[in-house]
Design an enzyme around this catalytic site. Structure first.
Site, PDB file in Angstrom:
ATOM      1  N   ILE A  97      25.564  25.015  13.525  1.00 57.41           N
ATOM      2  CA  ILE A  97      25.486  24.037  14.419  1.00 57.41           C
ATOM      3  C   ILE A  97      25.949  24.103  14.721  1.00 57.41           C
ATOM      4  O   ILE A  97      26.457  23.192  16.160  1.00 57.41           O
ATOM      5  CB  ILE A  97      24.322  23.562  13.661  1.00 57.41           C
ATOM      6  CG1 ILE A  97      23.770  22.819  15.085  1.00 57.41           C
ATOM      7  CG2 ILE A  97      25.065  22.654  13.032  1.00 57.41           C
ATOM      8  CD1 ILE A  97      23.318  23.105  16.033  1.00 57.41           C
ATOM      9  N   GLU A 174      17.832  20.347  11.162  1.00 49.48           N
ATOM     10  CA  GLU A 174      17.358  19.656   9.198  1.00 49.48           C
ATOM     11  C   GLU A 174      18.317  20.956   8.468  1.00 49.48           C
ATOM     12  O   GLU A 174      18.187  21.735   8.992  1.00 49.48           O
ATOM     13  CB  GLU A 174      15.926  19.974   9.205  1.00 49.48           C
ATOM     14  CG  GLU A 174      15.169  20.669   9.464  1.00 49.48           C
ATOM     15  CD  GLU A 174      15.423  22.238   9.588  1.00 49.48           C
ATOM     16  OE1 GLU A 174      15.428  22.687   8.264  1.00 49.48           O
ATOM     17  OE2 GLU A 174      15.295  23.049   9.954  1.00 49.48           O
ATOM     18  N   GLY A 316      17.404  27.069  11.455  1.00 47.08           N
ATOM     19  CA  GLY A 316      17.028  25.303  11.168  1.00 47.08           C
ATOM     20  C   GLY A 316      18.346  25.330  11.460  1.00 47.08           C
ATOM     21  O   GLY A 316      19.385  25.636  12.535  1.00 47.08           O
ATOM     22  N   GLU A 317      18.333  23.791  11.318  1.00 48.00           N
ATOM     23  CA  GLU A 317      19.726  22.786  11.776  1.00 48.00           C
ATOM     24  C   GLU A 317      20.205  22.647  13.198  1.00 48.00           C
ATOM     25  O   GLU A 317      21.379  22.144  12.990  1.00 48.00           O
ATOM     26  CB  GLU A 317      20.824  23.501  11.129  1.00 48.00           C
ATOM     27  CG  GLU A 317      21.183  24.801  10.081  1.00 48.00           C
ATOM     28  CD  GLU A 317      22.985  25.931  10.118  1.00 48.00           C
ATOM     29  OE1 GLU A 317      23.482  25.650  10.864  1.00 48.00           O
ATOM     30  OE2 GLU A 317      23.175  26.196   8.977  1.00 48.00           O
ATOM     31  N   GLY A 318      18.575  23.117  13.269  1.00 47.61           N
ATOM     32  CA  GLY A 318      18.700  22.497  15.582  1.00 47.61           C
ATOM     33  C   GLY A 318      19.576  23.397  15.878  1.00 47.61           C
ATOM     34  O   GLY A 318      19.664  23.500  17.009  1.00 47.61           O
TER      35      GLY A 318
END
Lengths: 357, 357
Positions: A97, A174, A316-318
């Site tokens: 990210i 997240e 994830g992580e955006g």
């Protein structure tokens, strides 16, 4: 706390500019509809900002981290410590990210919503820990109602701070070992979809691991025997702090008429909660991708969402929100910058059939 | 001209770095495979550049324009003059491809390959006109073999000039009223796929228009009665100058070990020609999107290609290549910039089953 006072109100978008926006899009020097989903995004952003000339400013990625008591039931091959280790990786700039946020000049905010680790106070981390991880929802609710409300309120407040600082487009990400388990339960209960259809291989579970995860989650759902009509209760039971705080941040950002970039499976589960509380929030959402995680496609279908990317991301992580951001920017740019048939002196289609190019 | 001397040679990629690249990708701080198609792109770009640390430099979009004699048969609702008008729109910066090229800092080169209009010499246009539009392939070959070879050679030369100026990643776009008809015939004959499966609604053809277009193209294919084993003959018969020149440019760029960003239906048809001449070219191609034009999905399947975007674009101009470019850049960036589990001090997965996040 009175929930009505802490929860943002998300208003329905006025459609008064709809016709003018469609007209502007249709007069650009391209065949009708030829920019596909970008045209829908351009229209949506124009409606969110209530203007024919929208602008995206200070794009901000809020990444919430939290730990999950259910990992004690053996649902993940990664130790819980990885949540904190990855938060430190975010702060050092080494995670995926970070790379994508840098590439697209997006601000990155990393929030400790409930990690089971005490971080050094002297970092760029936003310290908003509700508790050091949730309780194991196999045995009890993951959090109390009060903790749940605190997480929601904090998320809303953080998003509103970013909006006040000039951000009008938000991605939400997240980190939390165990949080696909949490998201699967939220999806199953809130959507009334059998848990079998909500559980996936996560980061590459083998058949035995998938069976084990499914067994654990079935047991948890049976144990709580809960209906899906009270989103806050469901969230407190199965949620993670990062999911609850993200749901609050989504509500806060939508209240401020920001564009919401919805990432993958976990983020969409957080949105599910937010949308049950404030259904209008869906009007502010751009669904950035369909994750490789099995339940996500079904969840997007449940929401009637058409994602921009479908390239097998499951990190994830955006990261999906960050990777799709240039497409949202492109939608705004074509609306603002392209010539019209009239201004460019280009002939339009004649009446009748035929293809053009 | 001797074709062997004018056509670039595209060499097969050495796989010697394959294992090292996969190892580097797998040690990044993410679950195995969690960046989906980006991981495949990172590997491919590493192999094309023969390095563990690839760099994309001077990304360049070459947009070729040409007119088509077959428009006299009434296959398009837009008048032929739109080709030239859109070229002027490109030069004035008002078209979709201008907007997206600016957004991503890509160089835009607009080439007159065969437009039926005399452009002012004092513009940024690259003047490479072979003829003022093709002949109507309902009645005769669209171009002579010599014109076809000239277009190919010119395209290759132009791409090599850009490579010499520092470009190592190329997108290819086109403008030409009538060119989905040309591309449909190329696809049908070169892939031995019935023309019915190669024809689409173009820019929004109604049922009657689609039937008319199909009838015209069937007639043309029957008239020439050609097999698909001689790509140059097929290209000269049905091609457009913009398609032939683009095929040459693709070959020239691949010869220079550039990354090729393949746009939509027309660009993929040009690649089909190039790949029959030099099959190794496919190793250099990133398929940027699946067009809304009906034949494209089938054509991508024929090539075994997995596109990055599938958002209903059907504009041409290289817009899909431009819009997907940030994903290719993201693939290179994560490979170069992400921390490894070791460097970030993040624990790896334990043996056994489970999901991680």
């Amino acid at each position: 706390m009175n929930l009505n006072t802490i929860l943002p109100k998300v208003e329905s978008l006025s459609q008064s500019l709809q016709a003018a926006l469609v007209d502007k899009i249709n007069h650009k020097t391209k065949p009708l509809g030829a920019l596909g989903q970008l045209e829908a995004v351009a229209l949506q952003v124009g409606l969110i900002q209530q203007t024919l000339t929208p602008q995206l400013s200070n794009p901000t990625l809020m990444v919430f981290a939290g730990d999950h008591g259910v990992v004690n039931a053996g649902v993940s091959p990664y130790p819980q410590a990885v949540t904190a280790q990855m938060v430190l990786n975010f702060l050092q700039g080494g995670a995926a990210i970070n790379v994508f946020a840098r590439q697209h000049n997006m601000r990155l905010r990393v929030i400790d919503a409930g990690v089971n680790h005490e971080f050094d106070a002297n970092t760029d981390l936003i310290h908003a820990k509700v508790a050091a991880g949730t309780a194991n929802f196999l045995q009890e609710a993951a959090m109390t109602q009060s903790q749940c409300e605190q997480a929601l309120a904090t998320g809303a407040s953080l998003a509103k701070q970013e909006a006040a600082a000039g951000a009008n487009v938000f991605g939400f990400g997240e980190m939390g070992i165990g949080n696909t388990s949490s998201a699967s339960c939220l999806m199953s209960v809130l959507c009334a979809i059998p848990i079998e259809e909500c559980v996936g291989r996560g980061t590459g579970l083998d058949d035995a691991g998938l069976a084990q995860k499914l067994s654990v989650l079935k047991q948890a759902i049976d144990f709580h025997g809960m209906r899906g009509d009270n989103a806050l209760e469901v969230l407190a039971t199965f949620g993670g702090y990062e999911i609850a705080m993200m749901a609050g941040a989504m509500l806060g950002a939508a209240e401020q008429h920001a564009v919401l970039l919805i990432d993958g499976f976990i983020a969409t589960a957080a949105l599910l909660v937010a949308a049950q509380l404030q259904p209008n929030i869906l009007q502010y959402c751009v669904f950035t991708h369909c994750s490789g995680e099995a339940g996500h496609r079904r969840l997007l279908a449940h929401l009637g969402a058409t994602p921009l990317l479908d390239i097998g991301l499951r990190l994830g992580e955006g990261t999906g929100a960050a990777l799709a951001y240039p497409l949202v920017q492109a939608a705004v740019n074509f609306l603002n910058e392209m010539a019209s048939f009239e201004s460019a002196g280009v002939s339009t289609a004649e009446a009748g059939a035929g293809e053009t190019a």
